[in-house]
Design a protein around this motif. Sequence first.
Motif, PDB file in Angstrom:
ATOM      1  N   UNK A   1      31.443  12.718  58.293  1.00  0.00           N
ATOM      2  CA  UNK A   1      30.747  11.786  58.420  1.00  0.00           C
ATOM      3  C   UNK A   1      29.771  11.796  60.069  1.00  0.00           C
ATOM      4  N   UNK A   2      30.536  11.625  60.701  1.00  0.00           N
ATOM      5  CA  UNK A   2      30.331  11.248  62.258  1.00  0.00           C
ATOM      6  C   UNK A   2      29.715  12.709  63.067  1.00  0.00           C
ATOM      7  N   UNK A   3      29.354  13.410  62.337  1.00  0.00           N
ATOM      8  CA  UNK A   3      28.815  15.436  62.616  1.00  0.00           C
ATOM      9  C   UNK A   3      27.729  15.033  62.589  1.00  0.00           C
ATOM     10  N   UNK A   4      26.640  15.248  63.235  1.00  0.00           N
ATOM     11  CA  UNK A   4      25.439  16.026  62.528  1.00  0.00           C
ATOM     12  C   UNK A   4      25.248  17.108  61.993  1.00  0.00           C
ATOM     13  N   UNK A   5      24.765  16.963  61.221  1.00  0.00           N
ATOM     14  CA  UNK A   5      24.262  19.055  60.615  1.00  0.00           C
ATOM     15  C   UNK A   5      23.633  19.663  60.652  1.00  0.00           C
ATOM     16  N   UNK A   6      22.198  18.411  60.732  1.00  0.00           N
ATOM     17  CA  UNK A   6      20.385  18.879  61.173  1.00  0.00           C
ATOM     18  C   UNK A   6      20.493  19.242  62.583  1.00  0.00           C
ATOM     19  N   UNK A   7      19.452  20.447  62.329  1.00  0.00           N
ATOM     20  CA  UNK A   7      19.265  22.058  63.059  1.00  0.00           C
ATOM     21  C   UNK A   7      18.334  22.120  63.083  1.00  0.00           C
TER      22      UNK A   7
ATOM     23  N   UNK B   1      24.570  29.809  55.130  1.00  0.00           N
ATOM     24  CA  UNK B   1      24.221  28.688  55.078  1.00  0.00           C
ATOM     25  C   UNK B   1      24.660  27.411  53.766  1.00  0.00           C
ATOM     26  N   UNK B   2      24.877  27.991  52.487  1.00  0.00           N
ATOM     27  CA  UNK B   2      25.049  27.113  51.508  1.00  0.00           C
ATOM     28  C   UNK B   2      27.171  25.570  52.616  1.00  0.00           C
ATOM     29  N   UNK B   3      27.546  26.651  52.925  1.00  0.00           N
ATOM     30  CA  UNK B   3      29.039  25.541  53.610  1.00  0.00           C
ATOM     31  C   UNK B   3      28.159  25.001  54.364  1.00  0.00           C
ATOM     32  N   UNK B   4      26.643  24.815  55.456  1.00  0.00           N
ATOM     33  CA  UNK B   4      26.409  23.757  56.035  1.00  0.00           C
ATOM     34  C   UNK B   4      25.946  22.802  55.182  1.00  0.00           C
ATOM     35  N   UNK B   5      24.691  23.524  54.178  1.00  0.00           N
ATOM     36  CA  UNK B   5      24.710  22.574  52.976  1.00  0.00           C
ATOM     37  C   UNK B   5      25.381  21.673  53.011  1.00  0.00           C
ATOM     38  N   UNK B   6      26.457  22.076  52.585  1.00  0.00           N
ATOM     39  CA  UNK B   6      27.617  21.637  51.455  1.00  0.00           C
ATOM     40  C   UNK B   6      28.174  20.291  52.288  1.00  0.00           C
ATOM     41  N   UNK B   7      27.998  20.658  54.176  1.00  0.00           N
ATOM     42  CA  UNK B   7      28.697  19.074  54.867  1.00  0.00           C
ATOM     43  C   UNK B   7      27.747  18.360  54.488  1.00  0.00           C
ATOM     44  N   UNK B   8      26.741  18.021  54.241  1.00  0.00           N
ATOM     45  CA  UNK B   8      25.755  16.986  54.347  1.00  0.00           C
ATOM     46  C   UNK B   8      26.084  16.099  53.794  1.00  0.00           C
ATOM     47  N   UNK B   9      26.971  16.115  52.893  1.00  0.00           N
ATOM     48  CA  UNK B   9      27.587  15.244  51.791  1.00  0.00           C
ATOM     49  C   UNK B   9      28.648  14.684  51.914  1.00  0.00           C
ATOM     50  N   UNK B  10      29.608  15.709  53.176  1.00  0.00           N
ATOM     51  CA  UNK B  10      30.753  14.745  53.099  1.00  0.00           C
ATOM     52  C   UNK B  10      32.226  14.747  52.361  1.00  0.00           C
TER      53      UNK B  10
ATOM     54  N   UNK C   1      20.191  39.744  73.288  1.00  0.00           N
ATOM     55  CA  UNK C   1      20.297  39.174  71.676  1.00  0.00           C
ATOM     56  C   UNK C   1      20.972  37.936  72.100  1.00  0.00           C
ATOM     57  N   UNK C   2      20.648  36.940  71.134  1.00  0.00           N
ATOM     58  CA  UNK C   2      20.982  35.779  71.051  1.00  0.00           C
ATOM     59  C   UNK C   2      20.804  34.757  69.922  1.00  0.00           C
ATOM     60  N   UNK C   3      21.466  33.443  69.680  1.00  0.00           N
ATOM     61  CA  UNK C   3      22.065  32.416  69.267  1.00  0.00           C
ATOM     62  C   UNK C   3      20.706  31.797  68.379  1.00  0.00           C
ATOM     63  N   UNK C   4      20.500  31.987  67.236  1.00  0.00           N
ATOM     64  CA  UNK C   4      19.311  31.080  66.693  1.00  0.00           C
ATOM     65  C   UNK C   4      20.060  30.383  65.208  1.00  0.00           C
ATOM     66  N   UNK C   5      20.298  29.041  64.871  1.00  0.00           N
ATOM     67  CA  UNK C   5      21.157  28.980  63.927  1.00  0.00           C
ATOM     68  C   UNK C   5      20.493  28.783  62.886  1.00  0.00           C
ATOM     69  N   UNK C   6      20.583  29.050  61.738  1.00  0.00           N
ATOM     70  CA  UNK C   6      19.524  28.172  60.422  1.00  0.00           C
ATOM     71  C   UNK C   6      19.721  27.132  60.194  1.00  0.00           C
TER      72      UNK C   6
ATOM     73  N   UNK D   1      18.363  14.879  56.472  1.00  0.00           N
ATOM     74  CA  UNK D   1      18.081  14.558  54.874  1.00  0.00           C
ATOM     75  C   UNK D   1      16.554  14.889  53.980  1.00  0.00           C
ATOM     76  N   UNK D   2      16.281  16.171  54.036  1.00  0.00           N
ATOM     77  CA  UNK D   2      15.586  17.043  52.870  1.00  0.00           C
ATOM     78  C   UNK D   2      17.067  17.421  52.357  1.00  0.00           C
ATOM     79  N   UNK D   3      17.673  17.271  52.584  1.00  0.00           N
ATOM     80  CA  UNK D   3      18.502  18.266  51.519  1.00  0.00           C
ATOM     81  C   UNK D   3      19.409  16.943  50.666  1.00  0.00           C
TER      82      UNK D   3
END
Length: 396
Positions: free
Chosen positions: A378-384, A316-325, A199-204, A209-211
Amino acid sequence: MKIKILFMIINMNIGGTEKALLNMLSEMNEDEYEIIVLMLEEFGGFLNELPSNIQIEYVKDYEKIKALLNNPPLFEAMEILKDGKPVRAINLIFYHLLSKIMKDRSSYFKYVLKDYRKFEKEYDIAVAYAGPMELISYFVMHKINAKKKVQWIHFDVTKISFNNKFAINLYKKFDQIFVVSNEGKEKLIEKLSGIKNKINTFGNIISSSLIEKMAEKESGFDEDFKGIKILTVGRLSIEKGQDLAIKVLSKLKKAGYNVKWYCIGDGEGKVEYLKLIDEYNVSEDFILLGTKINPYPYMRQCDLYVQPSRHEGYCITLSEARCFNNPIITTNFTGANEQLKNRETGLIVNFDVEEMYKAVKELLDNEILRNEIKINLKKESVDTTKEIEKLNLLNV
């Protein structure tokens, strides 16, 4: 030599699991991978969004067995008996009862799928992607030829129906089990400690940039409202917690805030939510926007993003929302603390009307805190996108 990889899902309905798959497929290099998506049903708003290089296949005649898998077996046995097939009806009841006694539906699946031959074509990797879903896990394990087999887990297994015995018996046969969050992984290990080494983690997969590019393609909010726009994205269902949002909005309106709350999504909870909207007298201010294949213009334009879910596997929607600061508030579901630092990049609260109301009120009143959250986001990278490299570690 390309890696041949098959992903099995239910359909391409507009949901978090399907969106996560779509994001990953969009980032997989077609020069490295030959990708097949196997679906139970030819259905879904994301169906036409699949990249052109993806091969799509469907489980043949799934409609003929769908009722046997989803309806009460006793009802289906009576229907078969009416058709003059007593032996088949008796067999169906026998394997259903055997599964109940064994607390494992494998024998029932084996009988229902007995006419399905194992796929002749061999793949390098076969993935039971829509997990945990027992039928898909069983199908990938017993009907697909592959050098390596992977089970994917998208949900908090402590919050959904999860058959430990079925999982223990079947998951041990998989080469790898991926869970979409670290906290989700630990919860699965608690239930399946005997195979924790698999069992391991694989993040969404999130491509910021695409978003951001997609956010520029459409207009988003089209009404001339000058107040505060709060946004929530998710299927309209009890686990996504829109009922909490409705009640919080009612308190905000009574407190005099000029605010509207917009919800993107559709689902089985819509009828009940419409009743609740009327009950709390927010029909003019709680706006159901329906399904949007591209929710990103709204995420970019909203003043506050709120994720009120009762439970998630990662969200995943929370991750996407983070892209817009924009400032974010979320309930404390599995994976929330992996995405946000409380009071630094957002606010994390318990699933409670009063707590959520106070959090929204604080962000609306406290401009300094809002700006600090924006700066920190803005300082954090969301890209995974680099997560895809984990597929290559399967050593096929």
